[in-house]
Each structure stands twice: as C-alpha cells, then as structure tokens.
Design an enzyme around this catalytic site. Structure first.
Site, PDB file in Angstrom:
ATOM      1  N   ASN A   1      -3.682   5.973  -1.959  1.00 17.65           N
ATOM      2  CA  ASN A   1      -3.438   6.056  -0.511  1.00 17.65           C
ATOM      3  C   ASN A   1      -2.803   7.383  -0.097  1.00 17.65           C
ATOM      4  OD1 ASN A   1      -4.618   3.664   0.190  1.00 17.65           O
ATOM      5  ND2 ASN A   1      -2.745   2.475  -0.059  1.00 17.65           N
TER       6      ASN A   1
ATOM      7  N   SER B   1       0.826  -1.210   0.000  1.00 19.10           N
ATOM      8  CA  SER B   1       0.000   0.000   0.000  1.00 19.10           C
ATOM      9  C   SER B   1       0.854   1.251   0.000  1.00 19.10           C
ATOM     10  CB  SER B   1      -0.850   0.039   1.278  1.00 19.10           C
ATOM     11  OG  SER B   1      -1.695  -1.060   1.358  1.00 19.10           O
TER      12      SER B   1
HETATM   13  N1  CAA Z   1     -15.919  -9.750  -1.231  1.00 20.09           N
HETATM   14  C1  CAA Z   1     -16.628  -9.909  -2.353  1.00 20.09           C
HETATM   15  N2  CAA Z   1     -17.731  -9.205  -2.652  1.00 20.09           N
HETATM   16  C2  CAA Z   1     -18.147  -8.325  -1.743  1.00 20.09           C
HETATM   17  C3  CAA Z   1     -17.470  -8.117  -0.521  1.00 20.09           C
HETATM   18  C4  CAA Z   1     -16.312  -8.882  -0.278  1.00 20.09           C
HETATM   19  N3  CAA Z   1     -15.588  -8.754   0.839  1.00 20.09           N
HETATM   20  N4  CAA Z   1     -18.125  -7.157   0.178  1.00 20.09           N
HETATM   21  C5  CAA Z   1     -19.177  -6.781  -0.578  1.00 20.09           C
HETATM   22  N5  CAA Z   1     -19.189  -7.486  -1.730  1.00 20.09           N
HETATM   23  C6  CAA Z   1     -20.144  -7.339  -2.824  1.00 20.09           C
HETATM   24  C7  CAA Z   1     -21.486  -7.902  -2.458  1.00 20.09           C
HETATM   25  O1  CAA Z   1     -21.604  -9.275  -2.829  1.00 20.09           O
HETATM   26  C8  CAA Z   1     -22.421  -7.037  -3.262  1.00 20.09           C
HETATM   27  O2  CAA Z   1     -22.484  -7.518  -4.589  1.00 20.09           O
HETATM   28  P1  CAA Z   1     -23.878  -7.410  -5.436  1.00 20.09           P
HETATM   29  O3  CAA Z   1     -24.162  -5.944  -5.537  1.00 20.09           O
HETATM   30  O4  CAA Z   1     -23.543  -8.071  -6.743  1.00 20.09           O
HETATM   31  O5  CAA Z   1     -24.867  -8.153  -4.613  1.00 20.09           O
HETATM   32  C9  CAA Z   1     -21.720  -5.661  -3.326  1.00 20.09           C
HETATM   33  O6  CAA Z   1     -20.326  -5.934  -3.063  1.00 20.09           O
HETATM   34  C10 CAA Z   1     -22.259  -4.717  -2.290  1.00 20.09           C
HETATM   35  O7  CAA Z   1     -22.157  -5.363  -1.041  1.00 20.09           O
HETATM   36  P2  CAA Z   1     -23.157  -5.185   0.176  1.00 20.09           P
HETATM   37  O8  CAA Z   1     -24.534  -4.875  -0.334  1.00 20.09           O
HETATM   38  O9  CAA Z   1     -22.996  -6.343   1.105  1.00 20.09           O
HETATM   39  O10 CAA Z   1     -22.554  -3.986   0.988  1.00 20.09           O
HETATM   40  P3  CAA Z   1     -22.354  -2.509   0.572  1.00 20.09           P
HETATM   41  O11 CAA Z   1     -23.265  -2.044  -0.496  1.00 20.09           O
HETATM   42  O12 CAA Z   1     -22.287  -1.805   1.867  1.00 20.09           O
HETATM   43  O13 CAA Z   1     -20.868  -2.539  -0.070  1.00 20.09           O
HETATM   44  C11 CAA Z   1     -18.545  -2.416  -0.004  1.00 20.09           C
HETATM   45  C12 CAA Z   1     -19.771  -3.005   0.655  1.00 20.09           C
HETATM   46  C13 CAA Z   1     -18.350  -3.029  -1.383  1.00 20.09           C
HETATM   47  C14 CAA Z   1     -17.370  -2.762   0.891  1.00 20.09           C
HETATM   48  C15 CAA Z   1     -18.747  -0.856  -0.147  1.00 20.09           C
HETATM   49  O14 CAA Z   1     -19.153  -0.315   1.087  1.00 20.09           O
HETATM   50  C16 CAA Z   1     -17.486  -0.136  -0.586  1.00 20.09           C
HETATM   51  O15 CAA Z   1     -17.131  -0.129  -1.754  1.00 20.09           O
HETATM   52  N6  CAA Z   1     -16.822   0.506   0.386  1.00 20.09           N
HETATM   53  C17 CAA Z   1     -15.590   1.286   0.125  1.00 20.09           C
HETATM   54  C18 CAA Z   1     -14.424   0.354   0.002  1.00 20.09           C
HETATM   55  C19 CAA Z   1     -13.154   1.104  -0.280  1.00 20.09           C
HETATM   56  O16 CAA Z   1     -13.061   2.322  -0.302  1.00 20.09           O
HETATM   57  N7  CAA Z   1     -12.077   0.327  -0.473  1.00 20.09           N
HETATM   58  C20 CAA Z   1     -10.747   0.861  -0.677  1.00 20.09           C
HETATM   59  C21 CAA Z   1      -9.967   0.679   0.582  1.00 20.09           C
HETATM   60  S1  CAA Z   1      -8.339   1.352   0.437  1.00 20.09           S
HETATM   61  C22 CAA Z   1      -7.488   0.127  -0.313  1.00 20.09           C
HETATM   62  O17 CAA Z   1      -7.976  -0.908  -0.636  1.00 20.09           O
HETATM   63  C23 CAA Z   1      -6.040   0.415  -0.585  1.00 20.09           C
HETATM   64  C24 CAA Z   1      -5.080   0.191   0.504  1.00 20.09           C
HETATM   65  O18 CAA Z   1      -3.916  -0.029   0.171  1.00 20.09           O
HETATM   66  C25 CAA Z   1      -5.433   0.283   1.922  1.00 20.09           C
HETATM   67  P1  NAD Z   2      -4.020  -9.383   6.257  1.00 19.43           P
HETATM   68  O1  NAD Z   2      -3.723  -9.023   7.669  1.00 19.43           O
HETATM   69  O2  NAD Z   2      -5.395  -9.767   5.884  1.00 19.43           O
HETATM   70  O3  NAD Z   2      -3.048 -10.552   5.794  1.00 19.43           O
HETATM   71  C1  NAD Z   2      -1.675 -10.512   6.097  1.00 19.43           C
HETATM   72  C2  NAD Z   2      -0.967 -11.622   5.346  1.00 19.43           C
HETATM   73  O4  NAD Z   2       0.441 -11.558   5.678  1.00 19.43           O
HETATM   74  C3  NAD Z   2      -1.426 -13.028   5.731  1.00 19.43           C
HETATM   75  O5  NAD Z   2      -1.339 -13.830   4.584  1.00 19.43           O
HETATM   76  C4  NAD Z   2      -0.388 -13.446   6.765  1.00 19.43           C
HETATM   77  O6  NAD Z   2      -0.262 -14.844   6.875  1.00 19.43           O
HETATM   78  C5  NAD Z   2       0.865 -12.818   6.164  1.00 19.43           C
HETATM   79  N1  NAD Z   2       1.932 -12.567   7.127  1.00 19.43           N
HETATM   80  C6  NAD Z   2       1.845 -11.863   8.285  1.00 19.43           C
HETATM   81  N2  NAD Z   2       3.055 -11.809   8.877  1.00 19.43           N
HETATM   82  C7  NAD Z   2       3.910 -12.483   8.059  1.00 19.43           C
HETATM   83  C8  NAD Z   2       5.306 -12.788   8.120  1.00 19.43           C
HETATM   84  N3  NAD Z   2       6.064 -12.350   9.134  1.00 19.43           N
HETATM   85  N4  NAD Z   2       5.863 -13.516   7.120  1.00 19.43           N
HETATM   86  C9  NAD Z   2       5.102 -13.931   6.070  1.00 19.43           C
HETATM   87  N5  NAD Z   2       3.777 -13.675   5.950  1.00 19.43           N
HETATM   88  C10 NAD Z   2       3.203 -12.964   6.947  1.00 19.43           C
HETATM   89  O7  NAD Z   2      -3.503  -8.140   5.411  1.00 19.43           O
HETATM   90  P2  NAD Z   2      -4.035  -7.606   3.995  1.00 19.43           P
HETATM   91  O8  NAD Z   2      -5.081  -6.595   4.247  1.00 19.43           O
HETATM   92  O9  NAD Z   2      -4.317  -8.769   3.104  1.00 19.43           O
HETATM   93  O10 NAD Z   2      -2.743  -6.814   3.483  1.00 19.43           O
HETATM   94  C11 NAD Z   2      -1.704  -7.480   2.806  1.00 19.43           C
HETATM   95  C12 NAD Z   2      -0.937  -6.491   1.958  1.00 19.43           C
HETATM   96  O11 NAD Z   2      -1.814  -5.831   1.042  1.00 19.43           O
HETATM   97  C13 NAD Z   2      -0.232  -5.376   2.743  1.00 19.43           C
HETATM   98  O12 NAD Z   2       0.960  -5.053   2.090  1.00 19.43           O
HETATM   99  C14 NAD Z   2      -1.238  -4.231   2.642  1.00 19.43           C
HETATM  100  O13 NAD Z   2      -0.645  -2.973   2.809  1.00 19.43           O
HETATM  101  C15 NAD Z   2      -1.732  -4.425   1.227  1.00 19.43           C
HETATM  102  N6  NAD Z   2      -3.056  -3.847   0.926  1.00 19.43           N
HETATM  103  C16 NAD Z   2      -4.030  -3.898   1.875  1.00 19.43           C
HETATM  104  C17 NAD Z   2      -5.283  -3.377   1.562  1.00 19.43           C
HETATM  105  C18 NAD Z   2      -6.401  -3.409   2.556  1.00 19.43           C
HETATM  106  O14 NAD Z   2      -7.389  -2.682   2.370  1.00 19.43           O
HETATM  107  N7  NAD Z   2      -6.326  -4.192   3.607  1.00 19.43           N
HETATM  108  C19 NAD Z   2      -5.530  -2.853   0.284  1.00 19.43           C
HETATM  109  C20 NAD Z   2      -4.497  -2.853  -0.670  1.00 19.43           C
HETATM  110  C21 NAD Z   2      -3.251  -3.344  -0.321  1.00 19.43           C
END
Ligand code: CAA
Ligand code: NAD
Length: 287
Positions: free
Chosen positions: A194, A122
């Site tokens: 991000n 990320s």
């Molecule tokens: N896996 C697979 N499908 C999923 C799911 C999951 N974990 N969660 C929800 N879905 C699907 C559902 O099956 C549903 O599909 P249909 O419309 O075909 O039935 C659809 O998504 C909507 O789901 P829900 O009705 O259960 O719930 P919702 O409308 O509240 O949506 C959500 C849930 C998809 C999570 C929505 O709230 C959303 O998009 N939230 C924002 C998520 C977001 O911003 N993600 C980015 C995070 S940052 C990142 O990823 C980067 C990083 O590095 C941290």
């Molecule tokens: P998670 O906590 O669901 O899974 C962590 C994974 O790392 C597991 O497979 C675990 O077994 C493994 N792990 C933990 N410690 C370890 C170690 N010491 N050695 C080897 N494997 C180890 O985390 P996640 O949300 O799947 O995130 C995984 C990666 O994806 C991270 O780099 C995260 O920044 C990135 N990412 C996360 C998101 C998110 O929304 N969670 C979105 C995009 C990218």
C-alpha cells in the site's frame, strides 16, 4: 515451534473478513467469525456461500469441498467465544480506536499464550494496536489482498514488540495452511504494497478530478499500457473508497507528504456514501 494453527477466529465478515474466513475454511481450518449483530453475520455468511458457489462454478472446488468448507464456518456475536482460538485475524473498519478496543477484548478472552492476534489493517501501525493489549508480543499484522481467494500474497508485519515465535506461527499458517506467498514488511504505515499502491490510486483520482482524462480512459490506459488486470479507478472502487480514504489519512498522518493526502473528490464521494462496488456506486456505477 507451536502446533500448526487449525482453530481460526476472524473478526468482521466484510469483504476482507469474509475472504479470510473462506480461504481458511477451504484450507481445512475450523473457523469462527465474529460480527457485531446477527443480521451482519447473516449477510457475511451469505456472501461467503456465494463466493464458494463461484469457486464451484469455475471448477476450483467440488460441491463436496464447498459443503465441507461451509460446515467448518461458524458465526458468533460474542467475542468471548474466541477463547480457544490459536489465531485471530481482525478485519473490521480501518479505524485505530475501533481496532484497539477489539484487541483489548481479544487479549482478555484468548487464553492460549501462544495464540496469535493479527490485524489485517492496510495502513495502521501495528505497534499502536499492540499497545491496547497486555501481551504485545503476540500481536502482529497479517495483511491479505482483495479478493482474498484470488490474490496469493500476505504481508507479515512485526512491531518492535512482536515475538519471532508469533511471526513464525503466522507465516507458517499463511504459507503452509493457506498456500499463500509471504513477504515480511516493516511496521511503517502502508507496509510494502500500500505504500506504493495508494499514492498511485490517489494520483489517478486527482487526474480524473482535474479533467485530465475520462475515468474509462485512465483505466484503459493502465490496463492496456501497463498490463494491469484492472485500472486504478476501478481498483479504488473495488477496495472501497471509504477504505482508500482511511488508508490515505493514516499514511498522511505518518509521513506528512502531500502524495498521501486524500483528494477532495474522494472526500465528497465518501461523504455521499458512494464508496464503490460494495455500495453500488463509487467512481463508477454498479447496477
Ligand atoms: N472472489 C473470489 N473469486 C473471484 C472474485 C472474488 N471477489 N473476483 C474474481 N474472482 C475469480 C473468478 O472466479 C475468476 O476465477 P477463474 O479464473 O478460476 O474463473 C478469476 O478471479 C478472474 O475473475 P473474472 O474473470 O470474473 O474477472 P477478472 O479477470 O476481471 O479478474 C480480479 C477480477 C481478480 C479482481 C482482477 O481484476 C484483479 O486481480 N484485479 C486487481 C486486484 C488488486 O489489485 N487487488 C489488490 C487491492 S489492494 C489490497 O487488497 C490491499 C489493501 O490493503 C487495500
Ligand atoms: P468492509 O467495509 O467490507 O467491512 C468492514 C467490516 O468492519 C464489517 O465487518 C463491519 O461490520 C465492520 N465494522 C464497521 N464498523 C465497525 C465498528 N464500529 N465496530 C466493529 N466492527 C465494525 O471493509 P473491508 O474491505 O473488509 O476492510 C476491512 C479491513 O481490511 C480494514 O482494516 C481494511 O483496511 C483492510 N483491508 C482492506 C482491503 C480492501 O481491498 N478492501 C484489503 C486489505 C486489507
């Protein structure tokens, strides 16, 4: 350009690794998933099968397509089994030392010089992960979004050393095989999404911590006032508060600006093990 990728390796079967493995198998690829232990692998497999069942229930795939995708998914605890992979996507914990060790091993075992070694990091600069290998030209960032089966974006990040052939092959896989939309980002901590999203999530945690408003009202405000699908505190819980903290730390180390500093409440929640939806408790509780 090299052959279109059909043999994929995924390192880690957590939320992201499981999602990447699922969408790859649904798209017809042969997918091998690595986890550290048999127990973790079994847990990862169960979560993917549950997600495939959910896709059947919501009418996105048929039962036959679910069974075919499940057959394409294999698990291992030995990275040496990745020798024949054309693309490996690493999705383990957001820790530079742990990722560097994995990339050093992958570089030794993956034999095809045109194979792509990608990190789903990320926030960690790809350049630093690439230096753990002898072939930094084939290392890049392939950043998916959570939940992977739902969100259509993938960021492709080239380091200064990444070959354009590797970036093009990864982009082709994401767009033509998985059907995702691709954006290219520079190798700066947080990339495009991000870099914008995480300061917002941290601000929401600070707002809640200061007693400015309730968690529910902060989330309701952004959902109903800005049409976001989810409020920032629920989203931080979905991402995982441990991951939010690791990302904040990496971005703070890169930019040295207070906006990226992890607020004390985030630190306390992570120290307590309340890391969000995946642990049953974070800012909210998930009974
Ligand atoms: N896996 C697979 N499908 C999923 C799911 C999951 N974990 N969660 C929800 N879905 C699907 C559902 O099956 C549903 O599909 P249909 O419309 O075909 O039935 C659809 O998504 C909507 O789901 P829900 O009705 O259960 O719930 P919702 O409308 O509240 O949506 C959500 C849930 C998809 C999570 C929505 O709230 C959303 O998009 N939230 C924002 C998520 C977001 O911003 N993600 C980015 C995070 S940052 C990142 O990823 C980067 C990083 O590095 C941290
Ligand atoms: P998670 O906590 O669901 O899974 C962590 C994974 O790392 C597991 O497979 C675990 O077994 C493994 N792990 C933990 N410690 C370890 C170690 N010491 N050695 C080897 N494997 C180890 O985390 P996640 O949300 O799947 O995130 C995984 C990666 O994806 C991270 O780099 C995260 O920044 C990135 N990412 C996360 C998101 C998110 O929304 N969670 C979105 C995009 C990218």
């Amino acid at each position: 350009m090299s052959e279109v990728v059909s043999r994929v390796g995924v390192v880690g079967a957590g939320q992201m690794g499981g999602g990447i493995a699922e969408v790859s198998a649904r798209a017809g690829a042969d997918v091998l998933v690595w986890e550290a232990t048999e127990e973790l692998a079994a847990g990862g497999r169960a979560r993917i099968l549950k997600s495939l069942d959910r896709a059947v229930s919501s009418g996105k795939i048929t039962e036959r397509e679910r069974d075919q995708a499940a057959e394409r998914l294999k698990f291992t605890t030995d990275l040496a089994d990745f020798a024949d992979r054309q693309l490996v996507v690493e999705a383990i914990v957001e820790n530079e030392a742990v990722k560097a060790e994995i990339f050093g091993k992958l570089d030794e075992v993956v034999t095809d010089p045109d194979a792509v070694l990608a990190s789903n990091t990320s926030s960690l600069p790809i350049q630093r992960i690439a230096t753990a290998t002898k072939n930094p030209g084939r290392v890049l960032g392939l950043h998916f979004f959570n939940p992977v089966p739902v969100l259509p974006l993938v960021e492709v990040i080239s380091s200064l050393s990444t070959s354009e052939a590797a970036a093009a092959r990864a982009e082709q896989f994401a767009s033509e095989v998985l059907g995702k939309q691709v954006v290219r980002a520079t190798d700066r901590s947080g990339f495009i999404v991000n870099a914008l999203l995480v300061p917002y999530l941290l601000s929401a945690i600070r707002m809640y911590e200061s007693g400015f408003a309730t968690a529910e009202d902060i989330d309701k405000g952004m959902m109903l006032g800005c049409a976001h699908p989810m409020g920032p505190l629920k989203l931080a819980d979905l991402v995982g508060l441990d991951t939010v903290k690791f990302i904040a730390d990496a971005m703070y180390a890169e930019y040295k600006e207070p906006t990226y500093a992890a607020p004390p409440l985030l630190l306390r929640l992570v120290e307590a093990g309340y890391v969000g939806k995946k642990s049953g408790r974070g800012i909210y509780e998930y009974p």
